[in-house]
Design a protein around this motif. Structure first.
Motif, PDB file in Angstrom:
ATOM      1  N   TRP A   1       0.822  -1.210   0.000  1.00  0.00           N
ATOM      2  CA  TRP A   1       0.000   0.000   0.000  1.00  0.00           C
ATOM      3  C   TRP A   1       0.857   1.261   0.000  1.00  0.00           C
ATOM      4  N   MET A   2       2.042   1.162   0.578  1.00  0.00           N
ATOM      5  CA  MET A   2       2.974   2.293   0.491  1.00  0.00           C
ATOM      6  C   MET A   2       3.445   2.471  -0.949  1.00  0.00           C
ATOM      7  N   GLY A   3       3.753   1.365  -1.626  1.00  0.00           N
ATOM      8  CA  GLY A   3       4.157   1.448  -3.024  1.00  0.00           C
ATOM      9  C   GLY A   3       3.049   2.009  -3.890  1.00  0.00           C
ATOM     10  N   LEU A   4       1.808   1.577  -3.642  1.00  0.00           N
ATOM     11  CA  LEU A   4       0.661   2.095  -4.379  1.00  0.00           C
ATOM     12  C   LEU A   4       0.508   3.595  -4.158  1.00  0.00           C
ATOM     13  N   ALA A   5       0.674   4.027  -2.905  1.00  0.00           N
ATOM     14  CA  ALA A   5       0.546   5.456  -2.586  1.00  0.00           C
ATOM     15  C   ALA A   5       1.643   6.274  -3.258  1.00  0.00           C
ATOM     16  N   VAL A   6       2.861   5.753  -3.283  1.00  0.00           N
ATOM     17  CA  VAL A   6       3.966   6.462  -3.921  1.00  0.00           C
ATOM     18  C   VAL A   6       3.713   6.606  -5.419  1.00  0.00           C
ATOM     19  N   ALA A   7       3.231   5.540  -6.058  1.00  0.00           N
ATOM     20  CA  ALA A   7       2.946   5.597  -7.491  1.00  0.00           C
ATOM     21  C   ALA A   7       1.822   6.591  -7.780  1.00  0.00           C
ATOM     22  N   MET A   8       0.793   6.607  -6.942  1.00  0.00           N
ATOM     23  CA  MET A   8      -0.284   7.577  -7.128  1.00  0.00           C
ATOM     24  C   MET A   8       0.217   8.998  -6.939  1.00  0.00           C
ATOM     25  N   ALA A   9       1.129   9.187  -5.975  1.00  0.00           N
ATOM     26  CA  ALA A   9       1.707  10.516  -5.767  1.00  0.00           C
ATOM     27  C   ALA A   9       2.503  10.956  -6.985  1.00  0.00           C
ATOM     28  N   GLY A  10       3.200   9.998  -7.626  1.00  0.00           N
ATOM     29  CA  GLY A  10       3.947  10.326  -8.834  1.00  0.00           C
ATOM     30  C   GLY A  10       3.047  10.847  -9.934  1.00  0.00           C
TER      31      GLY A  10
ATOM     32  N   ALA B   1       8.315   3.047  -5.795  1.00  0.00           N
ATOM     33  CA  ALA B   1       7.006   2.402  -5.747  1.00  0.00           C
ATOM     34  C   ALA B   1       7.107   0.917  -6.088  1.00  0.00           C
ATOM     35  N   ALA B   2       8.036   0.547  -6.949  1.00  0.00           N
ATOM     36  CA  ALA B   2       8.154  -0.840  -7.395  1.00  0.00           C
ATOM     37  C   ALA B   2       8.770  -1.750  -6.346  1.00  0.00           C
ATOM     38  N   VAL B   3       9.760  -1.257  -5.604  1.00  0.00           N
ATOM     39  CA  VAL B   3      10.470  -2.136  -4.662  1.00  0.00           C
ATOM     40  C   VAL B   3       9.770  -2.252  -3.310  1.00  0.00           C
ATOM     41  N   LEU B   4       8.919  -1.297  -2.968  1.00  0.00           N
ATOM     42  CA  LEU B   4       8.291  -1.306  -1.648  1.00  0.00           C
ATOM     43  C   LEU B   4       7.369  -2.498  -1.386  1.00  0.00           C
ATOM     44  N   PRO B   5       6.573  -2.965  -2.366  1.00  0.00           N
ATOM     45  CA  PRO B   5       5.592  -3.995  -2.046  1.00  0.00           C
ATOM     46  C   PRO B   5       6.165  -5.304  -1.498  1.00  0.00           C
ATOM     47  N   TRP B   6       7.210  -5.897  -2.155  1.00  0.00           N
ATOM     48  CA  TRP B   6       7.569  -7.258  -1.765  1.00  0.00           C
ATOM     49  C   TRP B   6       9.026  -7.604  -2.036  1.00  0.00           C
ATOM     50  N   SER B   7       9.850  -6.658  -2.445  1.00  0.00           N
ATOM     51  CA  SER B   7      11.237  -6.971  -2.803  1.00  0.00           C
ATOM     52  C   SER B   7      12.050  -7.455  -1.611  1.00  0.00           C
TER      53      SER B   7
ATOM     54  N   LEU C   1       1.745  -4.529  -9.999  1.00  0.00           N
ATOM     55  CA  LEU C   1       0.435  -4.083  -9.531  1.00  0.00           C
ATOM     56  C   LEU C   1       0.485  -2.740  -8.830  1.00  0.00           C
ATOM     57  N   ALA C   2       1.557  -2.465  -8.076  1.00  0.00           N
ATOM     58  CA  ALA C   2       1.650  -1.183  -7.378  1.00  0.00           C
ATOM     59  C   ALA C   2       1.547  -0.028  -8.357  1.00  0.00           C
ATOM     60  N   VAL C   3       2.183  -0.174  -9.517  1.00  0.00           N
ATOM     61  CA  VAL C   3       2.165   0.891 -10.524  1.00  0.00           C
ATOM     62  C   VAL C   3       0.882   0.844 -11.349  1.00  0.00           C
ATOM     63  N   PHE C   4       0.506  -0.347 -11.778  1.00  0.00           N
ATOM     64  CA  PHE C   4      -0.665  -0.466 -12.659  1.00  0.00           C
ATOM     65  C   PHE C   4      -1.951  -0.081 -11.941  1.00  0.00           C
ATOM     66  N   LEU C   5      -2.131  -0.546 -10.716  1.00  0.00           N
ATOM     67  CA  LEU C   5      -3.345  -0.200  -9.979  1.00  0.00           C
ATOM     68  C   LEU C   5      -3.387   1.283  -9.631  1.00  0.00           C
ATOM     69  N   ALA C   6      -2.217   1.869  -9.358  1.00  0.00           N
ATOM     70  CA  ALA C   6      -2.178   3.312  -9.095  1.00  0.00           C
ATOM     71  C   ALA C   6      -2.678   4.087 -10.311  1.00  0.00           C
ATOM     72  N   GLY C   7      -2.193   3.692 -11.494  1.00  0.00           N
ATOM     73  CA  GLY C   7      -2.648   4.351 -12.708  1.00  0.00           C
ATOM     74  C   GLY C   7      -4.125   4.136 -12.965  1.00  0.00           C
TER      75      GLY C   7
END
Length: 242
Positions: A15-24, A63-69, A107-113
């Motif tokens: 959810w942090m990655g999703l939020a960062v991507a949405m902020a971008g 945004a990409a590395v935050l979810p599960w890397s 998904l973090a990037v795609f769902l944000a978009g």
């Protein structure tokens, strides 16, 4: 694999990655002055430009590395692996981990978009001139968003590789970011024609990549597959030591 994906969605990193991507997207968009009706499809073009903005390009690796890397490192440090591996087996665990790490970045990037698309639709579409719905522009936006998602999957998987090799959560997050911008600097300063070295071009796709940019899609798919294979090999070696 289903339990791995559920744990990713339940973790705060996704959810942090999703939020960062949405902020971008939010801070990368150029918002219009409302002095009259907007042209038809303005909200679609606005998001497409935001996805290619410097702000989004800067935030996408994070945004990409935050979810599960970093999940393998956290599971190993927390003792989860010692109980999970006897139940699942090494091969199944590694396959699930490799797939989910790549999926998390995508998904973090795609769902944000996707979420921002509906938000912009609700806010700006009523302010546009009446006309045919801009399906062609929506398809172009979808292609850009898919490429952003694939790049997110590549970066996320590379973060998993860095984490497994170094044993450091900080390097799992930091090395992909540094490597990403190292490629940008190399291309901008030294290799202007090296499009394969330039992540912003992978998103934009404006160069000559062949008919319908098929060369670009093939490049991204091969790149993603390659890093997933490398990630799987490293993980299998690491879990064999446990």
């Amino acid at each position: 694999m289903g339990s791995e994906i559920r744990r990713m969605f339940l973790g705060k990193g996704f959810w942090m990655g999703l939020a960062v991507a949405m902020a971008g997207i939010v801070f990368g968009a150029a918002y219009p002055k409302i002095e009259g009706l907007l042209y038809t499809g303005k909200f679609v073009n606005m998001e497409a430009e935001a996805l290619q903005s410097q702000t989004m390009i800067f935030l996408l690796p994070l945004a990409a590395v935050l979810p599960w890397s970093d999940s393998f490192l956290l599971e190993r440090q927390g003792g989860f692996l010692k109980s999970a591996l006897p139940r699942t087996g090494r091969r199944v665990y590694v396959e699930s981990k490799v797939f989910t790490v790549a999926l998390g970045g995508f998904l973090a990037v795609f769902l944000a978009g996707t979420l921002m698309f509906f938000i912009y639709f609700a806010v700006f579409f009523p302010l546009e001139e009446q006309g045919r719905f801009p399906w062609n522009s929506v398809w172009e936006l979808t292609e850009i968003l898919l490429r952003c998602g694939m790049l997110g999957g590549i970066i996320s998987t590379f973060g998993g590789i860095c984490g497994a090799l170094t044993g450091s959560v900080y390097l799992a997050f930091g090395l992909p970011f540094v490597s990403y911008y190292f490629c940008v600097i190399l291309r901008d300063r030294y290799f202007e024609n090296a499009l394969w070295l330039y992540p912003p071009q992978w998103i934009e796709g404006s160069a000559k990549w062949g008919a319908d940019s098929m060369g670009l899609w093939l490049f991204l798919l091969v790149f993603l597959g390659l890093v997933m294979v490398v990630h799987g090999g490293i993980l299998y070696d690491r879990v064999s030591e446990i």
